[in-house]
Design a protein around this motif. Structure first.
Motif, PDB file in Angstrom:
ATOM      1  N   HIS A 122       0.818  -1.212   0.000  1.00 16.45           N
ATOM      2  CA  HIS A 122       0.000   0.000   0.000  1.00 16.45           C
ATOM      3  C   HIS A 122       0.854   1.265   0.000  1.00 16.45           C
ATOM      4  CE1 HIS A 122      -2.145   3.282   2.118  1.00 16.45           C
ATOM      5  NE2 HIS A 122      -3.209   2.849   1.452  1.00 16.45           N
ATOM      6  N   ARG A 132       2.227   7.794  -5.397  1.00 18.09           N
ATOM      7  CA  ARG A 132       1.273   7.985  -4.300  1.00 18.09           C
ATOM      8  C   ARG A 132       0.944   6.626  -3.696  1.00 18.09           C
ATOM      9  NH1 ARG A 132      -3.567   6.124  -6.056  1.00 18.09           N
ATOM     10  NH2 ARG A 132      -3.886   5.996  -8.326  1.00 18.09           N
ATOM     11  N   THR A 133       0.305   6.637  -2.541  1.00 18.06           N
ATOM     12  CA  THR A 133      -0.096   5.381  -1.926  1.00 18.06           C
ATOM     13  C   THR A 133      -1.408   4.900  -2.536  1.00 18.06           C
ATOM     14  OG1 THR A 133      -1.313   6.528  -0.177  1.00 18.06           O
ATOM     15  CG2 THR A 133       1.006   6.014   0.254  1.00 18.06           C
ATOM     16  N   ASP A 135      -5.364   3.613  -2.309  1.00 18.45           N
ATOM     17  CA  ASP A 135      -6.454   4.344  -1.652  1.00 18.45           C
ATOM     18  C   ASP A 135      -7.039   3.631  -0.436  1.00 18.45           C
ATOM     19  OD1 ASP A 135      -6.801   6.755  -3.396  1.00 18.45           O
ATOM     20  OD2 ASP A 135      -7.042   5.208  -4.921  1.00 18.45           O
ATOM     21  N   ALA A 136      -6.957   2.323  -0.377  1.00 15.46           N
ATOM     22  CA  ALA A 136      -7.563   1.630   0.767  1.00 15.46           C
ATOM     23  C   ALA A 136      -7.064   0.200   0.858  1.00 15.46           C
ATOM     24  CB  ALA A 136      -9.090   1.644   0.658  1.00 15.46           C
ATOM     25  N   SER A 150      -7.444  -1.129  -2.900  1.00 15.51           N
ATOM     26  CA  SER A 150      -8.211  -0.378  -3.888  1.00 15.51           C
ATOM     27  C   SER A 150      -7.391   0.775  -4.452  1.00 15.51           C
ATOM     28  CB  SER A 150      -9.495   0.176  -3.265  1.00 15.51           C
ATOM     29  OG  SER A 150     -10.299  -0.868  -2.766  1.00 15.51           O
ATOM     30  N   ASP A 151      -7.583   1.008  -5.744  1.00 12.94           N
ATOM     31  CA  ASP A 151      -7.009   2.166  -6.431  1.00 12.94           C
ATOM     32  C   ASP A 151      -8.141   2.831  -7.209  1.00 12.94           C
ATOM     33  OD1 ASP A 151      -5.680   4.018  -8.066  1.00 12.94           O
ATOM     34  OD2 ASP A 151      -3.878   2.781  -8.148  1.00 12.94           O
ATOM     35  N   ASN A 152      -8.441   4.073  -6.855  1.00 11.97           N
ATOM     36  CA  ASN A 152      -9.580   4.751  -7.477  1.00 11.97           C
ATOM     37  C   ASN A 152      -9.335   5.113  -8.940  1.00 11.97           C
ATOM     38  OD1 ASN A 152     -11.020   4.617  -5.072  1.00 11.97           O
ATOM     39  ND2 ASN A 152     -10.306   6.617  -4.374  1.00 11.97           N
ATOM     40  N   TRP A 202     -16.061   7.307  -8.534  1.00  9.79           N
ATOM     41  CA  TRP A 202     -14.830   6.759  -9.127  1.00  9.79           C
ATOM     42  C   TRP A 202     -15.195   5.661 -10.111  1.00  9.79           C
ATOM     43  CZ3 TRP A 202     -11.071   9.916  -7.970  1.00  9.79           C
ATOM     44  CH2 TRP A 202     -11.032  10.554  -6.743  1.00  9.79           C
ATOM     45  N   LYS A 205     -12.534   2.804 -10.695  1.00 10.76           N
ATOM     46  CA  LYS A 205     -11.951   2.162  -9.503  1.00 10.76           C
ATOM     47  C   LYS A 205     -11.676   0.683  -9.748  1.00 10.76           C
ATOM     48  CE  LYS A 205     -12.901   1.248  -4.605  1.00 10.76           C
ATOM     49  NZ  LYS A 205     -13.852   1.468  -3.479  1.00 10.76           N
TER      50      LYS A 205
END
Length: 227
Positions: A122, A132-133, A135-136, A150-152, A202, A205
């Motif tokens: 992550h 970037r990191t 999303d979740a 998850s990646d939006n 999103w 996503k």
């Protein structure tokens, strides 16, 4: 002509001075060429290019060609995603030791538990690839061995035009292969797949489903009982 007319005959070459290479020597491969400073890519500091970025246009072109190459050799969507997964797997496997090398000494330990591994993917892993990191991170409420990252807005999907008849295709399967390579490199064997999880906010996503082997979960539970 006669030497008496002012011409001197040229000396005959001494054939004994010519050396002939053996057939084995002629077939021997040539040595690798190195720059004048005698340094190659292997002499570069691994931290030198840690902040370097690749042109998005270059990435979009290369990745599009990879998808096109794989598409010509498959018979369906699942087969295409499997091909992309296989292409990403060795990258994740090789990227793991490089990222650990670049981490501070106190954190440059190969993750051997599920939660530290997911946090590594992550954070440092995603940051290295996409700046970037993710999303979740979520844990499945129905299966104890399943986790989701998850990646939006996956970068790999932004430059791919998917036909309507292939709307279930998710080219982020390539990233799923890299995640799977990292998991296997840490000794926590898992199967990773990419799924469309679009929402109104999103629409692009993607959810990466990480399904660890039963043996990994059993080992995790055993370590928790020893605390």
């Amino acid at each position: 002509m006669d030497s008496a007319q002012g011409y001197k005959p040229l000396p005959q070459p001494n054939l004994a001075t010519f050396s002939h290479q053996s057939p084995a020597a002629q077939r021997a491969p040539q040595q690798l060429r190195t720059p004048s400073n005698r340094k190659t890519i292997y002499d570069r500091n691994l931290n030198r290019t840690r902040t370097a970025e690749l042109s998005r246009a270059s990435f979009a072109y290369l990745f599009g060609e990879m998808v096109s190459y794989a598409q010509k050799r498959v018979t369906g969507i699942q087969d295409l995603e499997r091909k992309l997964n296989e292409q990403g797997y060795p990258i994740g496997l090789r990227l793991l030791p490089l990222l650990l090398y670049r981490e501070p000494p106190r954190t440059s330990v190969r993750p051997n538990r599920i939660l530290p591994l997911l946090q590594f993917i992550h954070g440092p892993f995603w940051r290295h690839l996409f700046g970037r990191t993710a999303d979740a991170i979520e844990h499945s409420s129905t299966a104890n061995n399943e986790y989701m990252i998850s990646d939006n807005e996956p970068l790999v999907n932004q430059y791919i035009s998917v036909p309507k008849e292939m709307n279930q295709l998710n080219c982020a399967a390539y990233v799923a292969g890299m995640i799977e390579g990292v998991c296997d490199g840490c000794g926590l064997k898992a199967a990773v797949s990419a799924h469309n999880g679009g929402t109104e906010m999103w629409p692009g996503k993607t959810v990466f489903l990480i399904r660890f082997d039963d043996g990994v979960v059993e080992r995790e539970a055993l370590l928790d009982t020893k605390k």
